[in-house]
Design an enzyme around this catalytic site. Structure first.
Site, PDB file in Angstrom:
ATOM      1  N   ASN A  34       0.832  -1.294  -0.096  1.00  0.00           N
ATOM      2  CA  ASN A  34       0.010  -0.155  -0.150  1.00  0.00           C
ATOM      3  C   ASN A  34       0.729   1.386   0.064  1.00  0.00           C
ATOM      4  OD1 ASN A  34       0.501   1.000   2.679  1.00  0.00           O
ATOM      5  ND2 ASN A  34      -0.210  -1.090   3.458  1.00  0.00           N
ATOM      6  N   LEU A  35       0.212   2.405  -0.028  1.00  0.00           N
ATOM      7  CA  LEU A  35       1.062   3.629  -0.296  1.00  0.00           C
ATOM      8  C   LEU A  35       1.530   4.219   1.266  1.00  0.00           C
ATOM      9  CD1 LEU A  35      -1.267   5.203  -2.665  1.00  0.00           C
ATOM     10  CD2 LEU A  35       0.952   4.168  -3.200  1.00  0.00           C
TER      11      LEU A  35
END
Ligand code: CTP
Ligand code: CA
Length: 228
Positions: A34-35
């Site tokens: 994820n970011l």
């Protein structure tokens, strides 16, 4: 210089921090992540160290420099993060879970790279839930007895205050910190909502560096009863 003159509000404490995303393998060359940039967690580790604590930072895959004086353990998957946390939680007096842990992982990571077979068929992926690292630590006897103070983070996209309070209770932690506003992933600044059993307070918009110092002071006050 600032760090030198800052009051050492966490002297004698051992702070354990998780930071960054996790990486869940699909096969040896692919995975799900994820970011999360890890910036907030790394800033908190740095601020805790500057406040005099011994600090262990369990980091998912991020490219950030290790804050001075901080012991860093690099991990990839949620299960590896859990193992590193379990290995360090025994000595910790404060646990701050900032990591964006993947909620699910592929059920069976392939041993070899998955190949196209030419038929145009796409692989079907099954998922299983990852262990909840924070909830597990919060349930441990040392956390239950108050020897280990647990702090959760939450990224909510709606009903911030209600969701944060519900999450705090569900996780069984005394303090839950929510990011205010739109996605802060990767940004250098943020604003925070602090939710505890007394209610809600805010740390207004500022750099993650300053917010980390303020949050560390808030945690120190709750743990030691002393204000910085
Ligand atoms: N957390 C964790 N292990 C997990 C999932 C979350 O330790 N497997 C921790 C995070 O580091 C954070 C807190 O739990 O401190 C809240 O994470 P969040 O993703 O907001 O909550 P979830 O319980 O996963 O619920 P949801 O994502 O569905 O909102
Ligand atoms: Ca989650």
């Amino acid at each position: 210089l600032i760090a030198f003159f800052a009051p050492k509000s966490l002297l004698g404490q051992h702070v354990l921090v998780t930071a960054g995303p996790t990486f869940e393998a699909i096969d040896p060359v692919r995975g799900i992540t994820n970011l999360s940039s890890g910036k907030m967690g790394f800033a908190i580790a740095r601020a805790a160290r500057e406040a005099g604590a011994e600090v262990t930072l369990v980091a998912g895959p991020v490219h950030l420099p290790t804050p001075r004086g901080v012991r860093r353990i690099d991990v990839d998957s949620a299960r590896n993060m859990l193992a590193a946390v379990d290995g360090s939680a025994k000595e910790a007096t404060i646990f701050i879970a900032t990591a964006a842990v993947a909620d699910w992982r592929p059920a069976n990571a392939a041993e070899h790279k998955i190949k196209k077979d030419g038929s145009g068929e796409v692989p079907q992926m099954q998922f299983v839930e990852n262990p909840d690292i924070l909830a597990g630590v919060a349930r441990s006897p040392r956390a239950q007895s108050g020897e280990l103070y647990c702090v959760g983070f939450a990224a909510e996209s709606e009903n911030l205050e209600a969701n944060a309070q519900a999450k705090r209770v569900r996780k069984g932690v005394p303090l839950l910190v929510a990011n205010i506003g739109p996605s802060t992933f990767g940004k250098d600044d943020n604003a925070l909502l602090l939710v505890d059993d007394e209610g809600v307070s805010q740390l207004p918009h500022a750099s993650k560096r300053l917010l980390a110092q303020q949050l560390v002071a808030e945690i120190a006050r709750r743990v030691t009863g002393m204000s910085a």
